[in-house]
Design a protein around this motif. Structure first.
Motif, mmCIF file in Angstrom:
data_model
loop_
_atom_site.group_PDB
_atom_site.id
_atom_site.type_symbol
_atom_site.label_atom_id
_atom_site.label_comp_id
_atom_site.label_asym_id
_atom_site.label_seq_id
_atom_site.Cartn_x
_atom_site.Cartn_y
_atom_site.Cartn_z
ATOM 1 N N ALA A 141 0.834 -1.211 0.000
ATOM 2 C CA ALA A 141 0.000 0.000 0.000
ATOM 3 C C ALA A 141 0.866 1.257 0.000
ATOM 4 O O ALA A 141 0.600 2.215 -0.733
ATOM 5 N N VAL A 142 1.921 1.256 0.811
ATOM 6 C CA VAL A 142 2.767 2.455 0.905
ATOM 7 C C VAL A 142 3.496 2.683 -0.430
ATOM 8 O O VAL A 142 3.635 3.826 -0.888
ATOM 9 N N ARG A 143 3.918 1.574 -1.069
ATOM 10 C CA ARG A 143 4.590 1.739 -2.370
ATOM 11 C C ARG A 143 3.646 2.420 -3.363
ATOM 12 O O ARG A 143 4.027 3.341 -4.081
ATOM 13 N N TYR A 144 2.395 1.990 -3.337
ATOM 14 C CA TYR A 144 1.402 2.602 -4.233
ATOM 15 C C TYR A 144 1.250 4.096 -3.899
ATOM 16 O O TYR A 144 1.257 4.949 -4.794
ATOM 17 N N LEU A 159 0.697 10.141 -2.723
ATOM 18 C CA LEU A 159 -0.388 10.261 -1.727
ATOM 19 C C LEU A 159 0.203 10.208 -0.324
ATOM 20 O O LEU A 159 0.761 9.189 0.087
ATOM 21 N N PRO A 160 0.112 11.279 0.462
ATOM 22 C CA PRO A 160 0.659 11.250 1.817
ATOM 23 C C PRO A 160 -0.117 10.303 2.735
ATOM 24 O O PRO A 160 -1.332 10.159 2.602
ATOM 25 N N VAL A 161 0.609 9.667 3.666
ATOM 26 C CA VAL A 161 -0.028 8.746 4.620
ATOM 27 C C VAL A 161 0.330 9.157 6.045
ATOM 28 O O VAL A 161 1.440 9.622 6.319
ATOM 29 N N VAL A 162 -0.623 8.983 6.952
ATOM 30 C CA VAL A 162 -0.406 9.308 8.367
ATOM 31 C C VAL A 162 -0.658 8.047 9.185
ATOM 32 O O VAL A 162 -1.781 7.532 9.204
ATOM 33 N N PRO A 163 0.391 7.528 9.861
ATOM 34 C CA PRO A 163 0.169 6.336 10.684
ATOM 35 C C PRO A 163 -0.526 6.677 11.985
ATOM 36 O O PRO A 163 -0.338 7.770 12.528
ATOM 37 N N ASP A 215 9.181 4.528 0.539
ATOM 38 C CA ASP A 215 8.920 3.975 -0.804
ATOM 39 C C ASP A 215 8.338 2.557 -0.745
ATOM 40 O O ASP A 215 8.235 1.890 -1.759
ATOM 41 N N GLY A 216 7.992 2.119 0.463
ATOM 42 C CA GLY A 216 7.371 0.794 0.600
ATOM 43 C C GLY A 216 8.361 -0.302 0.971
ATOM 44 O O GLY A 216 7.961 -1.425 1.296
ATOM 45 N N LYS A 217 9.668 0.009 0.920
ATOM 46 C CA LYS A 217 10.669 -1.004 1.298
ATOM 47 C C LYS A 217 10.479 -1.400 2.757
ATOM 48 O O LYS A 217 10.134 -0.558 3.592
#
Ligand SMILES: Cc1cc2nc3c(=O)[nH]c(=O)nc-3n(C[C@H](O)[C@H](O)[C@H](O)COP(=O)(O)OP(=O)(O)OC[C@H]3O[C@@H](n4cnc5c(N)ncnc54)[C@H](O)[C@@H]3O)c2cc1C
Length: 473
Positions: free
Chosen positions: A57-60, A66-70, A177-179
């Motif tokens: 999901a984060v890689r996408y 698209l910013p993400v907030v945990p 980057d999803g790594k």
């Protein structure tokens, strides 16, 4: 630009139908700030069930900007885990489905857990194995492994066991980057250059999303001796702290300062509470020794310590808990301070620290200056004096209009933070910067500190997709 519905469909295909929602009713509980001051907003909430799904999901999100907030337990007190506070469209990543304690190794004194596991669940698992996980904070039933690592949480045992930074042995995290960065080894010694896990601790979701952690356990504290002590002033409390350490060594596991104004609010607003003794003093200390020995082994040193403190005039009165019930009563007085203050009215908060030895000087300078600048306010500091960490809360004047008083928040913060800086302290001792202290961080940090922090962020998250509203303006 890709439409919202296309992002939703793509994310569902990548992580599974039940790991993504746009249902406002399911999202709403995650948008409320604990203190009710802020409300987040988002169109999409991700609830991955494992690290691989989160990584996809984060890689996408990275590829599509698209910013993400945990978010963990959403108990944070600096509005750091709420998306959309700056009007930006941000996706919420809730770790609430990743809740397993995977492994406890009693001999190694370590435990491996997923990031969404609550601290209470970690404590229970450690206890079942005859060990102790010493992080202890009032939000432990809700706050999570990931959230407490991301904020480097403290609590009441820091004097003996340190903050979360000292309790984390290994971390797994999904990077911008999803790594997947995996360093979950319980190694105590490992000098292979830069230590990314140390950067992730306290990074407030801006450098990676923590998915698992290996935590350090301690031998169980089988016995505890607890005292509630009246002290004349914070200077006497400081001398008492030194005396306690001389007597108790590293068995001093709690040293909390409480002011009479705060205690009075607890007695007024919290049913079933009562004074531990008749003596009314401007200040009190809650002191606890903990150890592996039988209870009688600790009561002796505590009695001796209090005898010496009374003789030296450092303590005015003291009561040692004679039962678990009495210990709980003492603790209730301390733990109810925040609740009692919110029942009393509005308060402006400052989670600050100064060097332990400067706590009395700070209080002596800051309190009268604030009282002069804001007539009628009631300064009600309390907190972890053993670590120099005070919750320097300022209550509204009696009868004042709540809204008018809260409008003073920023100006009062600036004044307190200037005193903190003058005393060599920190404007965030344990809650973090989040979105609400960014301006103050920028105002009071040295250029070298701020530039280095920004350079680290840029190196690990060049597109700025991880919690972009936190830490930096
Ligand atoms: C009643 C009460 C008492 C408290 N007492 C204390 C105390 O004594 N000491 C103390 O230090 N704090 C205390 N706090 C503050 C709070 O509990 C802690 O900050 C806690 O660490 C937050 O954990 P959480 O899981 O709720 O995180 P959240 O509130 O969900 O998030 C906090 C921050 O961490 C980030 N984050 C969350 N999960 C992850 C993850 N998996 N990976 C990366 N980033 C993540 C979020 O983006 C946000 O920036 C208290 C709070 C309350 C409500």
């Amino acid at each position: 630009m890709t439409a919202l519905s296309e992002h939703l469909a793509a994310l569902r295909a990548l992580v599974g139908e039940d790991s993504v929602t746009d249902d406002p009713a399911r999202i709403a509980p995650h948008m409320a700030d604990w203190r009710g001051r802020y409300t987040g907003s988002t169109d999409i909430m991700l609830m991955p069930g494992d690290t691989d799904a989160l990584s996809r999901a984060v890689r996408y999100c990275h590829d599509h900007g698209l910013p993400v907030v945990p978010q963990g337990g959403n108990t944070g007190l600096v509005a750091g885990g709420l998306p959309g506070l700056n009007g930006r469209r941000e996706i919420l990543v809730s770790l609430k489905r990743m809740t397993s304690v995977i492994h406890v190794d009693a001999d190694d004194h370590s435990l491996l857990a997923e990031a969404g596991c609550t601290i209470a669940a970690v404590q229970d698992a450690a206890e079942k194995a005859g060990r102790m996980f010493p992080l202890s904070l009032a939000s432990e039933g809700s706050c999570t492994v990931g959230g407490t690592i991301a904020t480097n949480a403290g609590g009441v045992h820091v004097i003996r066991y340190g903050t979360m930074r000292r309790l984390v042995l290994g971390v797994e995290a999904v990077l911008a980057d999803g790594k997947i960065f995996e360093d979950l080894s319980p190694l105590r010694k490992d000098n292979r250059g830069y230590d990314l896990k140390q950067l992730l601790i306290g990074s407030e979701g801006t450098l990676g999303i923590i998915t698992k952690a290996t935590l350090q356990l301690s031998p169980a504290e089988k016995s505890r001796a607890t005292a509630f002590i009246a002290v004349r002033d914070p200077g006497a409390a400081l001398e008492l702290l030194s005396l306690a350490r001389d007597h108790g060594g590293d068995r001093v596991s709690v040293f909390e300062l409480i002011c009479e104004t705060g205690l009075e609010m607890v007695l007024t607003h919290i049913p079933g509470t009562r004074r531990p003794f008749e003596h009314i003093s401007p200040w009190y200390v809650l002191l606890e020794l903990g150890g592996a020995e039988a209870r009688s082994g600790l009561t002796g040193p505590l009695e001796k310590l209090l005898e010496n403190a009374l003789e030296a005039g450092l303590a005015q009165d003291a009561s040692i808990a004679q039962s678990n019930r009495q210990r709980s009563e003492f603790w209730r007085l301390r733990e109810s301070l925040s609740e009692a203050q919110s029942k009393e009215g509005a308060s402006v908060k400052h989670d600050i620290s100064v060097p332990v030895g400067k706590v009395p000087a700070f209080l002596t300078v800051a309190t009268p200056a604030l009282e002069a600048a804001f007539p009628g306010i009631r300064v009600t500091p309390f907190g972890h004096m053993g670590d120099g960490n005070l919750h320097f809360n300022v209550m509204q004047p009696k009868g004042a209009e709540k809204g008018d008083f809260l409008a003073l928040w920023d100006g009062m913060n600036r004044m307190v933070h200037d005193f903190v800086t003058d005393h060599g302290g920190s404007i965030s001792a344990e809650h973090g910067i989040g979105t609400i202290k960014r301006g103050e961080l920028a105002r009071l940090s040295t250029p070298a500190r701020l530039e280095t922090q920004r350079a680290i962020k840029k190196a690990l998250d060049p597109k700025g997709i991880l919690n972009p509203g936190a830490l930096f303006n």
